[in-house]
Design a protein around this motif. Structure first.
Motif, PDB file in Angstrom:
ATOM      1  N   UNK A 352      -5.359   2.881  14.357  1.00 52.19           N
ATOM      2  CA  UNK A 352      -5.133   1.431  14.435  1.00 52.19           C
ATOM      3  C   UNK A 352      -6.146   0.681  13.577  1.00 52.19           C
ATOM      4  N   UNK A 353      -7.424   1.122  13.620  1.00 51.68           N
ATOM      5  CA  UNK A 353      -8.454   0.484  12.800  1.00 51.68           C
ATOM      6  C   UNK A 353      -8.182   0.731  11.315  1.00 51.68           C
ATOM      7  N   UNK A 354      -7.734   1.946  10.974  1.00 50.46           N
ATOM      8  CA  UNK A 354      -7.417   2.254   9.572  1.00 50.46           C
ATOM      9  C   UNK A 354      -6.298   1.370   9.055  1.00 50.46           C
ATOM     10  N   UNK A 355      -5.267   1.173   9.879  1.00 51.77           N
ATOM     11  CA  UNK A 355      -4.164   0.296   9.452  1.00 51.77           C
ATOM     12  C   UNK A 355      -4.633  -1.144   9.328  1.00 51.77           C
ATOM     13  N   UNK A 356      -5.482  -1.569  10.255  1.00 54.04           N
ATOM     14  CA  UNK A 356      -5.957  -2.957  10.232  1.00 54.04           C
ATOM     15  C   UNK A 356      -6.824  -3.234   9.015  1.00 54.04           C
ATOM     16  N   UNK A 357      -7.699  -2.277   8.655  1.00 53.40           N
ATOM     17  CA  UNK A 357      -8.631  -2.480   7.554  1.00 53.40           C
ATOM     18  C   UNK A 357      -8.107  -1.943   6.229  1.00 53.40           C
ATOM     19  N   UNK A 358      -7.005  -1.213   6.271  1.00 49.33           N
ATOM     20  CA  UNK A 358      -6.419  -0.702   5.037  1.00 49.33           C
ATOM     21  C   UNK A 358      -7.248   0.386   4.374  1.00 49.33           C
ATOM     22  N   UNK A 359      -7.965   1.192   5.162  1.00 53.44           N
ATOM     23  CA  UNK A 359      -8.784   2.268   4.615  1.00 53.44           C
ATOM     24  C   UNK A 359      -8.486   3.554   5.358  1.00 53.44           C
ATOM     25  N   UNK A 360      -8.959   4.673   4.781  1.00 49.95           N
ATOM     26  CA  UNK A 360      -8.821   5.973   5.440  1.00 49.95           C
ATOM     27  C   UNK A 360     -10.208   6.568   5.597  1.00 49.95           C
ATOM     28  N   UNK A 361     -10.609   6.814   6.842  1.00 46.94           N
ATOM     29  CA  UNK A 361     -11.946   7.316   7.112  1.00 46.94           C
ATOM     30  C   UNK A 361     -12.136   8.753   6.635  1.00 46.94           C
TER      31      UNK A 361
END
Length: 415
Positions: A352-361
């Motif tokens: 969910x955080x990746x989709x919100x921030x548009x990044x991939x950890x």
């Protein structure tokens, strides 16, 4: 009156009065710090547990628990070795294979890969790849038809789908009328698998063992025999036991020989992270020292009166140990609740955080896995809880001892 007296007074001192809001603020800060430290410890250790488990499952799903090979040569009498290995009571599966490094080409796309020749009917005994097909099926590998199964990343790089042809270039050269040329063979893509580990999805291709033998000219021999034991962690000593039973120059290498340093590094990193994050808890716990020192200074007159009323130095010490312990216990319980909640929901929160921030950890081409796993272990929770409570208790000892040393006459002189 509430009994015991130390507990009653200690709990009473935890409630703020109008004149000591700063002390209460420091207490709250200490409590929050302990909670955050415990939460971070539980979450990080759970993620590292999940990371280690996922890597072990995915790596061993492709490399098997142990491999039988013959020093410096192919195994020619592999069928008898295979039968003897299967007679071992701890061996659950065994399958021969032929390995070789090749270059795969399709149009202008080129990639190096490891081609593994397998027997489709036996591959499921030692590998999980049969359960991770995206398209096609491993049974479509038929000897003589030169079919090939590719990892999803490798297929994407070559831009091929099931039914397309790829050219396999073997590094072993052959002589002909035009000189020395590498061996080239066209294979038809019969399936695509995705085991969820970039290293294998990008670098492994499967063909039938007979086709691989013709490609690499191994004749009737095989590179080795892959084994699966009933207990993964018993593989080292089972491999030695099996090697002693096999005749000739055969050697048995278990999975720890090839991947021991990697998993040891993961365990070391987990230990280091535990120590580092424990320091956060320690800093927050020792804030209790400053809190209680200020409380002791503020309560000098109260301590003196209690002493004149007959309260022993040990009981005075107990009063402030109770006050500090309350801060530690409440902070630890909040941290345990937060850590457990976060650890159990990492797999939904991180995407969910990746989709919100548009990044991939965790980019798949950098890390071994592309998802952040989590495995909560209750022994870790118990250990972290114990460490936090012990640190909180230790932090109360000096201020409590200092309070017990208060001289009543000296404290009441200017009151």
């Amino acid at each position: 009156m509430f009994k015991p007296i130390e507990l009653f007074i200690g709990l009473r001192y935890t409630r703020a009065k109008r004149r000591n809001h700063f002390v209460s603020f420091i207490s709250l800060t200490s409590m929050v710090g302990i909670a955050l430290g415990v939460t971070a410890l539980i979450t990080v250790l759970s993620v590292m547990n999940g990371f280690e488990t996922q890597l072990r499952e995915r790596i061993l799903g492709m490399v098997a628990h142990a491999t039988v090979s013959e020093r410096g040569a192919a195994i020619s009498d592999w069928q008898s070795v295979l039968d003897q290995a299967r007679q071992h009571p701890r061996v659950e599966g065994a399958a021969p294979f032929v390995n070789g490094e090749v270059m795969l080409t399709r149009g202008g796309n080129v990639s190096a890969a490891m081609v593994r020749g397998i027997l489709p009917e036996h591959e499921g005994e030692v590998s999980d790849v049969v359960d991770h097909f995206v398209v096609g099926d491993i049974d479509r590998l038929v000897p003589g038809e030169y079919g090939i199964v590719l990892g999803s990343e490798l297929a994407s790089l070559l831009r091929v789908r099931v039914g397309d042809q790829v050219t396999v270039v073997s590094p072993e050269a052959r002589m002909n009328v035009v000189g020395i040329t590498p061996r080239v063979r066209r294979f038809t893509v019969e399936g695509i698998f995705n085991v969820g580990m970039y290293e294998y999805d990008r670098g492994i291709a499967l063909v039938h063992m007979e086709d691989a033998a013709r490609l690499f000219r191994t004749g009737d021999g095989v590179t080795g025999i892959r084994l699966k034991f009933d207990d993964l962690m018993a593989a080292p000593w089972l491999a030695r036991e099996l090697a002693a039973d096999l005749p000739g120059t055969y050697s048995v290498r278990d999975w720890t020989v090839q991947h021991y340093n990697f998993f040891q590094a993961v365990r070391t990193e987990k230990t280091v992270m535990f120590v580092i994050l424990t320091l956060i808890v320690a800093v927050a716990a020792f804030n209790i020292v400053s809190t209680l020192v200020m409380v002791v200074t503020d309560k000098q007159a109260d301590i003196a009166i209690l002493r004149t009323l007959g309260l022993s130095p040990g009981s005075v010490m107990g009063v402030f140990i109770v006050q500090g312990a309350v801060i530690g216990v409440v902070g630890t319980l909040l941290g345990v609740a937060g850590g457990i909640s976060l650890a159990l929901n990492v797999d939904t929160l991180v995407p969910a955080i990746e989709r919100l921030m548009g990044i991939q950890f965790l980019p798949a081409d950098v890390y071994h896995i592309s998802e952040l796993p989590s495995e909560l272990r209750w022994n870790d929770v118990t250990r972290i809880t114990g460490v936090a409570l012990v640190l909180s208790l230790v932090a109360t000892l000096y201020p409590a001892w200092r309070a017990s040393r208060t001289a009543p006459a000296e404290a009441l002189r200017y009151e």
